[in-house]
Write a protein that holds these residues in place. Sequence first.
Motif, PDB file in Angstrom:
ATOM      1  N   ALA A 174       0.800  -1.227   0.000  1.00  0.00           N
ATOM      2  CA  ALA A 174       0.000   0.000   0.000  1.00  0.00           C
ATOM      3  C   ALA A 174       0.834   1.278   0.000  1.00  0.00           C
ATOM      4  N   ASP A 175       2.144   1.155   0.243  1.00  0.00           N
ATOM      5  CA  ASP A 175       2.971   2.374   0.265  1.00  0.00           C
ATOM      6  C   ASP A 175       3.304   2.879  -1.137  1.00  0.00           C
ATOM      7  N   ASP A 176       2.800   2.180  -2.157  1.00  0.00           N
ATOM      8  CA  ASP A 176       3.048   2.559  -3.554  1.00  0.00           C
ATOM      9  C   ASP A 176       4.526   2.486  -3.948  1.00  0.00           C
ATOM     10  N   ARG A 177       5.329   1.796  -3.132  1.00  0.00           N
ATOM     11  CA  ARG A 177       6.745   1.657  -3.480  1.00  0.00           C
ATOM     12  C   ARG A 177       7.191   0.200  -3.421  1.00  0.00           C
ATOM     13  N   THR A 178       6.487  -0.619  -2.665  1.00  0.00           N
ATOM     14  CA  THR A 178       6.951  -1.988  -2.423  1.00  0.00           C
ATOM     15  C   THR A 178       6.299  -2.971  -3.393  1.00  0.00           C
ATOM     16  N   LEU A 179       7.126  -3.838  -3.963  1.00  0.00           N
ATOM     17  CA  LEU A 179       6.615  -4.964  -4.755  1.00  0.00           C
ATOM     18  C   LEU A 179       6.611  -6.178  -3.827  1.00  0.00           C
ATOM     19  N   VAL A 180       5.544  -6.956  -3.852  1.00  0.00           N
ATOM     20  CA  VAL A 180       5.438  -8.079  -2.920  1.00  0.00           C
ATOM     21  C   VAL A 180       5.345  -9.384  -3.704  1.00  0.00           C
ATOM     22  N   THR A 181       6.047 -10.359  -3.223  1.00  0.00           N
ATOM     23  CA  THR A 181       5.948 -11.696  -3.816  1.00  0.00           C
ATOM     24  C   THR A 181       5.659 -12.686  -2.695  1.00  0.00           C
ATOM     25  N   PHE A 182       5.307 -13.898  -3.073  1.00  0.00           N
ATOM     26  CA  PHE A 182       5.044 -14.940  -2.079  1.00  0.00           C
ATOM     27  C   PHE A 182       6.147 -15.984  -2.186  1.00  0.00           C
ATOM     28  N   GLY A 183       6.707 -16.333  -1.043  1.00  0.00           N
ATOM     29  CA  GLY A 183       7.762 -17.341  -1.010  1.00  0.00           C
ATOM     30  C   GLY A 183       7.254 -18.614  -0.367  1.00  0.00           C
ATOM     31  N   VAL A 184       7.582 -19.739  -1.007  1.00  0.00           N
ATOM     32  CA  VAL A 184       7.093 -21.035  -0.530  1.00  0.00           C
ATOM     33  C   VAL A 184       8.226 -21.767   0.176  1.00  0.00           C
ATOM     34  N   GLN A 185       7.952 -22.277   1.359  1.00  0.00           N
ATOM     35  CA  GLN A 185       8.956 -23.034   2.110  1.00  0.00           C
ATOM     36  C   GLN A 185       9.387 -24.262   1.303  1.00  0.00           C
ATOM     37  N   PRO A 186      10.665 -24.377   0.947  1.00  0.00           N
ATOM     38  CA  PRO A 186      11.102 -25.550   0.159  1.00  0.00           C
ATOM     39  C   PRO A 186      11.004 -26.833   0.981  1.00  0.00           C
ATOM     40  N   THR A 187      10.598 -27.905   0.336  1.00  0.00           N
ATOM     41  CA  THR A 187      10.517 -29.203   1.007  1.00  0.00           C
ATOM     42  C   THR A 187      11.503 -30.198   0.417  1.00  0.00           C
ATOM     43  N   ARG A 188      12.173 -29.786  -0.660  1.00  0.00           N
ATOM     44  CA  ARG A 188      13.171 -30.643  -1.300  1.00  0.00           C
ATOM     45  C   ARG A 188      14.077 -29.734  -2.121  1.00  0.00           C
ATOM     46  N   PRO A 189      15.266 -30.214  -2.485  1.00  0.00           N
ATOM     47  CA  PRO A 189      16.207 -29.363  -3.226  1.00  0.00           C
ATOM     48  C   PRO A 189      15.818 -29.277  -4.700  1.00  0.00           C
ATOM     49  N   ALA A 190      14.664 -28.680  -4.973  1.00  0.00           N
ATOM     50  CA  ALA A 190      14.146 -28.615  -6.342  1.00  0.00           C
ATOM     51  C   ALA A 190      15.034 -27.750  -7.221  1.00  0.00           C
ATOM     52  N   THR A 191      15.262 -28.225  -8.450  1.00  0.00           N
ATOM     53  CA  THR A 191      16.042 -27.432  -9.403  1.00  0.00           C
ATOM     54  C   THR A 191      15.138 -26.759 -10.425  1.00  0.00           C
ATOM     55  N   GLY A 192      13.859 -26.979 -10.298  1.00  0.00           N
ATOM     56  CA  GLY A 192      12.922 -26.440 -11.288  1.00  0.00           C
ATOM     57  C   GLY A 192      12.294 -25.113 -10.893  1.00  0.00           C
ATOM     58  N   PHE A 193      12.643 -24.608  -9.709  1.00  0.00           N
ATOM     59  CA  PHE A 193      12.063 -23.344  -9.258  1.00  0.00           C
ATOM     60  C   PHE A 193      13.158 -22.292  -9.079  1.00  0.00           C
ATOM     61  N   GLY A 194      12.760 -21.004  -9.169  1.00  0.00           N
ATOM     62  CA  GLY A 194      13.628 -19.931  -8.715  1.00  0.00           C
ATOM     63  C   GLY A 194      13.528 -19.828  -7.201  1.00  0.00           C
ATOM     64  N   TYR A 195      14.563 -19.261  -6.574  1.00  0.00           N
ATOM     65  CA  TYR A 195      14.592 -19.120  -5.122  1.00  0.00           C
ATOM     66  C   TYR A 195      14.697 -17.637  -4.751  1.00  0.00           C
ATOM     67  N   ILE A 196      14.206 -17.309  -3.570  1.00  0.00           N
ATOM     68  CA  ILE A 196      14.351 -15.960  -3.021  1.00  0.00           C
ATOM     69  C   ILE A 196      15.018 -16.095  -1.658  1.00  0.00           C
ATOM     70  N   GLU A 197      16.109 -15.348  -1.473  1.00  0.00           N
ATOM     71  CA  GLU A 197      16.758 -15.353  -0.156  1.00  0.00           C
ATOM     72  C   GLU A 197      16.095 -14.280   0.706  1.00  0.00           C
ATOM     73  N   CYS A 198      15.709 -14.702   1.917  1.00  0.00           N
ATOM     74  CA  CYS A 198      15.014 -13.782   2.801  1.00  0.00           C
ATOM     75  C   CYS A 198      15.996 -12.877   3.526  1.00  0.00           C
ATOM     76  N   GLY A 199      15.655 -11.585   3.623  1.00  0.00           N
ATOM     77  CA  GLY A 199      16.448 -10.633   4.405  1.00  0.00           C
ATOM     78  C   GLY A 199      15.746 -10.348   5.724  1.00  0.00           C
ATOM     79  N   ALA A 200      15.830  -9.126   6.147  1.00  0.00           N
ATOM     80  CA  ALA A 200      15.276  -8.728   7.451  1.00  0.00           C
ATOM     81  C   ALA A 200      13.771  -8.931   7.492  1.00  0.00           C
ATOM     82  N   ARG A 201      13.321  -9.393   8.642  1.00  0.00           N
ATOM     83  CA  ARG A 201      11.891  -9.517   8.843  1.00  0.00           C
ATOM     84  C   ARG A 201      11.271  -8.121   8.855  1.00  0.00           C
ATOM     85  N   LEU A 202      10.095  -7.997   8.275  1.00  0.00           N
ATOM     86  CA  LEU A 202       9.513  -6.672   8.089  1.00  0.00           C
ATOM     87  C   LEU A 202       8.785  -6.162   9.321  1.00  0.00           C
TER      88      LEU A 202
END
Lengths: 352, 352
Positions: free
Chosen positions: A127-155
């Motif tokens: 809602a701040d008109d500056r942030t892009l938001v995505t959804f990250g899924v907890q990995p359950t296996r070392p999948a090579t078919g997905f892109g990954y996002i590294e998490c930074g500071a908790r918001l």
Amino acid sequence: MAGGSGTRFWPASRSARPKQMLPLAAGVPLITATIDRLAGLVAPERTWVVTNAAQVDGLRALVPALPRAQFVVEPEPRDTAPCIALAAATIAAREPRATMVAMPADHVITPVATFHAAVRRAATLAADDRTLVTFGVQPTRPATGFGYIECGARLDDGAPAACRAARFREKPDADTAAAFLAAGTFLWNSGIFVWTIPALLAAMRTTAPELGAATERMIAGGAAGPDAVAAAFRTAPRTSIDFAVMERAERVAVVRADFGWNDVGGFTALDTVVDGDGDGNHALLAAGSAFLPCQSTRNLVFAEGGRTVCLFGVDDLVVVDTDDAVMVCPRARADELKQLVEHVRSRHPELL
Amino acid sequence: MAGGSGTRFWPASRSARPKQMLPLAAGVPLITATIDRLAGLVAPERTWVVTNAAQVDGLRALVPALPRAQFVVEPEPRDTAPCIALAAATIAAREPRATMVAMPADHVITPVATFHAAVRRAATLAADDRTLVTFGVQPTRPATGFGYIECGARLDDGAPAACRAARFREKPDADTAAAFLAAGTFLWNSGIFVWTIPALLAAMRTTAPELGAATERMIAGGAAGPDAVAAAFRTAPRTSIDFAVMERAERVAVVRADFGWNDVGGFTALDTVVDGDGDGNHALLAAGSAFLPCQSTRNLVFAEGGRTVCLFGVDDLVVVDTDDAVMVCPRARADELKQLVEHVRSRHPELL
């Protein structure tokens, strides 16, 4: 986003009937389940399906409740960035400060209430008109078919948990995927995004000026009619929204997807969308089709040709039965199906 | 003899469409090829097809050149001895001293001229009204699925060679079969017989009096009509002609089958009736069906469902595609198909 033409479900999927039309959501077509999932979250007249000319009629038939005008046809396939730009332009022409949720039409997501809560959480962050938001899924296996996002500071302390995106990583090799899993700070990139139109346009201007300019031309072209929009669309660079925007944007937040998420990547995922029998056989059957295994284990069957598929003494196969084609391959090679599709393209293109 | 209802070609074969109706003779139904093979040897009005009520319409449709009256319907299935007795009675009612050739309708035999010469040779040997003649096939492998005939003294200098039958041996175990092959004096029992009606009746009187009496009653009943014949048929013992007569008769001659003989015993025989591709795949395709192998070897395909059968990365499978069933099993287990058929009988009897 309902324009994909995956080959991983051939011969069940075809150019005019891609994965999003297959009944992979508990027997319901993925596009139907995706639209149904929005009930109570986004009104039909604010819901847009972006697809292509070959698929639009089939998709409309599967989502009869959505007005025909809500289907937007891409002038040509140009990857996800132009697709999202076209959708953003369509929305912006009506509501320039709208909050936009962009999602693939071919994922299985449950339960609905949890999904809604996660989207509302993302909308608050956006809602701040500056942030892009995505959804990250907890990995359950070392999948090579997905892109990954590294998490930074908790918001903040909101729920579900959200963090800054420290880094986007494209589909990794097996070792890297294992390291990501072990690190515990990486999430799968779900491909679902939430932002306001101003935030998206601002991010594009910085990270992908050509894409941003094309999007502005699409918005401006809206008044001049479909031809002007199509001409502008064709000037957008062929690229993915991840590469063009998400990986480069300054303020990206990741909401932890606490809903069940399944991108149903191919026949090997059949065991995740349909229950198995006592021998590990999983069969997705259309009305009129039947499955009769005998001394056979761990097979995956997709049958909609109205026949009985009988297996005798076979294990770990994928068997697909459709009106005009039967396909048999080992489960272990189902992810290589593209090779068969190329073979079919040269011999029986009418089957694609 | 066209009344068999083999399960070895299920789901291609069904109760109303048994093996003899399948296009296993270079794409031609076996019954059609069998009748065609008699052209120039036996006139149509002297050719009889013995079958059952469920199959007679289908057989007539496949042999339109044979008058409808030439099809004799067994009142019930009772193995080959009563079948041959019924045929003999049918012939005897018209021509009591006829020479009779009895043969299964579901074998592939080529070339025709060689077969005709062998039958003529057998008819000459049978002309004494005392000798029963059979055809013996030179074994090429230690088959356990055939009966064997041990050759005795050579009969004369005629061609093809003929000898006395020293002994009949039922389907042997593997060691015995290997010993038979090594001995060099054993031939496969082809199941094709030549005799005169008087010789057959005389042999029956000695070897199987009950069968002989039933046959005499069938002959006598012919004047009284079909019901009398059917009643007599039902008094014949359920047994095979080999067991009841051939193994016990005093004067049995064996003509060496110098024609190509193939009983097409099951899907594993597909590679003997249809050419393979460079990868050892053999596909028998009805019009409208197609086969597209990709990185797949040594598969056997029978397709008549009008679809394209696509194989990707699979080896040594049998794949059968019909209008209402698809079947996949390993080539090595195709001879055990009866187990699957029993499974189908309990779950989907409509498919038998």
